[in-house]
Motif scaffolding. Structure first.
Motif, PDB file in Angstrom:
ATOM      1  N   SER A 112       0.874  -1.166   0.000  1.00 13.03           N
ATOM      2  CA  SER A 112       0.000   0.000   0.000  1.00 13.03           C
ATOM      3  C   SER A 112       0.913   1.218   0.000  1.00 13.03           C
ATOM      4  O   SER A 112       2.034   1.141   0.511  1.00 13.03           O
ATOM      5  N   PRO A 113       0.465   2.343  -0.552  1.00 11.34           N
ATOM      6  CA  PRO A 113       1.337   3.527  -0.561  1.00 11.34           C
ATOM      7  C   PRO A 113       1.851   3.888   0.833  1.00 11.34           C
ATOM      8  O   PRO A 113       2.984   4.308   0.992  1.00 11.34           O
ATOM      9  N   SER A 114       1.022   3.692   1.863  1.00  6.17           N
ATOM     10  CA  SER A 114       1.423   4.087   3.211  1.00  6.17           C
ATOM     11  C   SER A 114       2.353   3.083   3.894  1.00  6.17           C
ATOM     12  O   SER A 114       2.987   3.423   4.888  1.00  6.17           O
ATOM     13  N   THR A 115       2.451   1.854   3.392  1.00  8.46           N
ATOM     14  CA  THR A 115       3.288   0.845   4.059  1.00  8.46           C
ATOM     15  C   THR A 115       4.477   0.382   3.227  1.00  8.46           C
ATOM     16  O   THR A 115       5.313  -0.365   3.727  1.00  8.46           O
ATOM     17  N   GLU A 116       4.557   0.802   1.969  1.00  6.09           N
ATOM     18  CA  GLU A 116       5.590   0.263   1.090  1.00  6.09           C
ATOM     19  C   GLU A 116       7.004   0.470   1.631  1.00  6.09           C
ATOM     20  O   GLU A 116       7.813  -0.453   1.645  1.00  6.09           O
ATOM     21  N   ALA A 117       7.315   1.660   2.112  1.00 10.83           N
ATOM     22  CA  ALA A 117       8.667   1.924   2.619  1.00 10.83           C
ATOM     23  C   ALA A 117       8.984   1.023   3.813  1.00 10.83           C
ATOM     24  O   ALA A 117      10.080   0.466   3.908  1.00 10.83           O
ATOM     25  N   TYR A 118       8.025   0.862   4.720  1.00 13.51           N
ATOM     26  CA  TYR A 118       8.221  -0.001   5.889  1.00 13.51           C
ATOM     27  C   TYR A 118       8.374  -1.465   5.481  1.00 13.51           C
ATOM     28  O   TYR A 118       9.265  -2.169   5.976  1.00 13.51           O
TER      29      TYR A 118
ATOM     30  N   LYS B 133      10.593  -3.646   8.063  1.00 15.37           N
ATOM     31  CA  LYS B 133       9.966  -4.948   8.237  1.00 15.37           C
ATOM     32  C   LYS B 133      10.858  -6.048   7.651  1.00 15.37           C
ATOM     33  O   LYS B 133      11.040  -7.100   8.253  1.00 15.37           O
ATOM     34  N   PHE B 134      11.422  -5.794   6.463  1.00 15.45           N
ATOM     35  CA  PHE B 134      12.308  -6.790   5.865  1.00 15.45           C
ATOM     36  C   PHE B 134      13.560  -6.996   6.713  1.00 15.45           C
ATOM     37  O   PHE B 134      14.039  -8.119   6.856  1.00 15.45           O
ATOM     38  N   ARG B 135      14.092  -5.938   7.317  1.00  6.78           N
ATOM     39  CA  ARG B 135      15.270  -6.096   8.188  1.00  6.78           C
ATOM     40  C   ARG B 135      14.960  -7.029   9.352  1.00  6.78           C
ATOM     41  O   ARG B 135      15.805  -7.820   9.770  1.00  6.78           O
ATOM     42  N   MET B 136      13.747  -6.953   9.875  1.00  3.29           N
ATOM     43  CA  MET B 136      13.362  -7.875  10.958  1.00  3.29           C
ATOM     44  C   MET B 136      13.216  -9.297  10.416  1.00  3.29           C
ATOM     45  O   MET B 136      13.758 -10.241  10.990  1.00  3.29           O
ATOM     46  N   TYR B 137      12.491  -9.445   9.330  1.00  2.00           N
ATOM     47  CA  TYR B 137      12.222 -10.773   8.784  1.00  2.00           C
ATOM     48  C   TYR B 137      13.498 -11.502   8.345  1.00  2.00           C
ATOM     49  O   TYR B 137      13.617 -12.712   8.503  1.00  2.00           O
ATOM     50  N   ARG B 138      14.434 -10.770   7.781  1.00  2.59           N
ATOM     51  CA  ARG B 138      15.612 -11.422   7.190  1.00  2.59           C
ATOM     52  C   ARG B 138      16.518 -12.096   8.226  1.00  2.59           C
ATOM     53  O   ARG B 138      17.390 -12.882   7.871  1.00  2.59           O
ATOM     54  N   ASN B 139      16.325 -11.815   9.515  1.00  8.35           N
ATOM     55  CA  ASN B 139      17.092 -12.486  10.565  1.00  8.35           C
ATOM     56  C   ASN B 139      16.620 -13.910  10.808  1.00  8.35           C
ATOM     57  O   ASN B 139      17.261 -14.668  11.530  1.00  8.35           O
ATOM     58  N   ASN B 140      15.492 -14.276  10.209  1.00  4.16           N
ATOM     59  CA  ASN B 140      14.942 -15.617  10.385  1.00  4.16           C
ATOM     60  C   ASN B 140      15.733 -16.609   9.523  1.00  4.16           C
ATOM     61  O   ASN B 140      15.755 -16.478   8.300  1.00  4.16           O
ATOM     62  N   PRO B 141      16.385 -17.609  10.122  1.00  2.64           N
ATOM     63  CA  PRO B 141      17.210 -18.536   9.341  1.00  2.64           C
ATOM     64  C   PRO B 141      16.397 -19.427   8.409  1.00  2.64           C
ATOM     65  O   PRO B 141      16.944 -20.000   7.473  1.00  2.64           O
ATOM     66  N   VAL B 142      15.090 -19.539   8.623  1.00  2.00           N
ATOM     67  CA  VAL B 142      14.246 -20.418   7.822  1.00  2.00           C
ATOM     68  C   VAL B 142      13.631 -19.683   6.629  1.00  2.00           C
ATOM     69  O   VAL B 142      13.327 -20.283   5.604  1.00  2.00           O
ATOM     70  N   LEU B 143      13.455 -18.369   6.739  1.00  2.00           N
ATOM     71  CA  LEU B 143      12.822 -17.602   5.668  1.00  2.00           C
ATOM     72  C   LEU B 143      13.667 -17.653   4.399  1.00  2.00           C
ATOM     73  O   LEU B 143      14.853 -17.349   4.424  1.00  2.00           O
ATOM     74  N   GLN B 144      13.042 -18.043   3.294  1.00  2.25           N
ATOM     75  CA  GLN B 144      13.730 -18.103   2.003  1.00  2.25           C
ATOM     76  C   GLN B 144      13.203 -17.084   1.009  1.00  2.25           C
ATOM     77  O   GLN B 144      13.953 -16.599   0.170  1.00  2.25           O
ATOM     78  N   ASP B 145      11.893 -16.812   1.068  1.00  5.61           N
ATOM     79  CA  ASP B 145      11.273 -15.922   0.090  1.00  5.61           C
ATOM     80  C   ASP B 145      10.420 -14.871   0.788  1.00  5.61           C
ATOM     81  O   ASP B 145       9.592 -15.199   1.646  1.00  5.61           O
ATOM     82  N   TYR B 146      10.627 -13.618   0.398  1.00  6.86           N
ATOM     83  CA  TYR B 146       9.834 -12.487   0.887  1.00  6.86           C
ATOM     84  C   TYR B 146       9.337 -11.777  -0.355  1.00  6.86           C
ATOM     85  O   TYR B 146      10.117 -11.163  -1.090  1.00  6.86           O
TER      86      TYR B 146
END
Length: 194
Positions: A112-118, A123-136
Motif C-alpha cells: 500500500s502507498p502508506s506501508t511500502e517503505a516499511y 519490516k524486511f530487516r526484521m524478517y531477514r534475521n529468520n534462518p528459515v525464511l527463504q522468500d519475501y
C-alpha cells in the motif's frame, strides 16, 4: 495493511496478548510498542486471497500451512510480532504454537502507498534475521509488479523484479506461476481515498 502507533506506554508481550484479545482491530507489537493495523484496499484483499488459495491448493496434503493476515509472525529471537498478509510455514516447531508462528519459509506483503517503505525497509530487516525464511514477496496492488527477496544457498539475499509476462518462482515451496494469475480480473487504476 497500514500500521499506526498507539499512544500508550510500553507493555510486555504478555500484556500485549491479553490486551489484544479484547480489541476489535489487530495490532502489531514492536519493541514494546503497539501499532494498530487498519484495513487495506479491495485489490489488497483480493490479491491476498488469491495467494492464500494458490498456496493452500499447491501445498495440500503436505506438512506446510498457509496463513492469512490473522496469524502473527514472531520475529526470531525477539518478542516482536507482525501480521503479514500471507505466510507459509513448513516447520514442525510452528505446530506447537496457537497464537503465532516463528519459522515461516515464505512471507507475502501486498503493498500500500502508506506501508511500502516499511515493508521494503524496517519490516524486511526484521524478517531477514529468520534462518528459515527463504522468500519475501512484495506485491503491488496497483500495477502488475512484484519484487522477490530470495535467500540463496550462500545465505545472500537477491532481489528479483517481476513484471507483466514473467513467471514467478518461489523456491521455498517449489511453486512457479504466471504473474498475471494474481492480477486477473482486478481493476489496476490508481486507487483514491474517498
Amino acid at each position: 495493511m497500514i500500521a499506526a502507533k498507539e499512544n500508550f506506554p510500553q507493555i510486555t508481550p504478555e500484556e500485549y496478548f491479553a490486551w489484544e484479545e479484547k480489541q476489535l482491530e489487530k495490532h502489531e507489537y514492536i519493541d514494546g510498542q503497539v501499532y494498530a493495523m487498519s484495513g487495506g484496499s479491495k485489490n489488497h484483499s483480493l490479491i491476498s486471497v488469491k495467494f492464500i488459495t494458490m498456496f493452500s491448493n499447491h501445498l495440500e496434503g503436505g506438512g506446510c500451512e498457509t496463513a492469512n493476515s490473522d496469524l502473527r509472525v514472531n520475529i526470531v529471537e525477539t518478542t516482536n510480532y507482525t501480521y503479514p498478509d500471507v505466510s507459509v510455514t513448513c516447520d514442525d516447531r510452528d505446530k506447537t504454537t496457537t497464537q503465532y508462528i516463528t519459522y515461516p519459509c515464505l512471507i507475502v506483503e501486498v503493498l500500500s502507498p502508506s506501508t511500502e517503505a516499511y515493508d521494503r525497509g524496517g519490516k524486511f530487516r526484521m524478517y531477514r534475521n529468520n534462518p528459515v525464511l527463504q522468500d519475501y514477496l512484495l506485491v503491488s496492488s496497483t500495477s502488475i509488479e512484484m519484487d522477490l527477496y530470495h535467500k540463496n544457498d550462500a545465505g545472500e539475499w537477491l532481489i528479483i523484479n517481476y513484471k507483466a509476462g514473467d513467471t514467478i518462482e518461489l523456491k521455498s515451496i517449489n511453486l512457479s506461476f504466471a504473474i498475471e494469475q494474481v492480477y486477473r480480473n482486478l481493476d489496476l487504476t490508481p486507487e483514491t481515498t474517498p
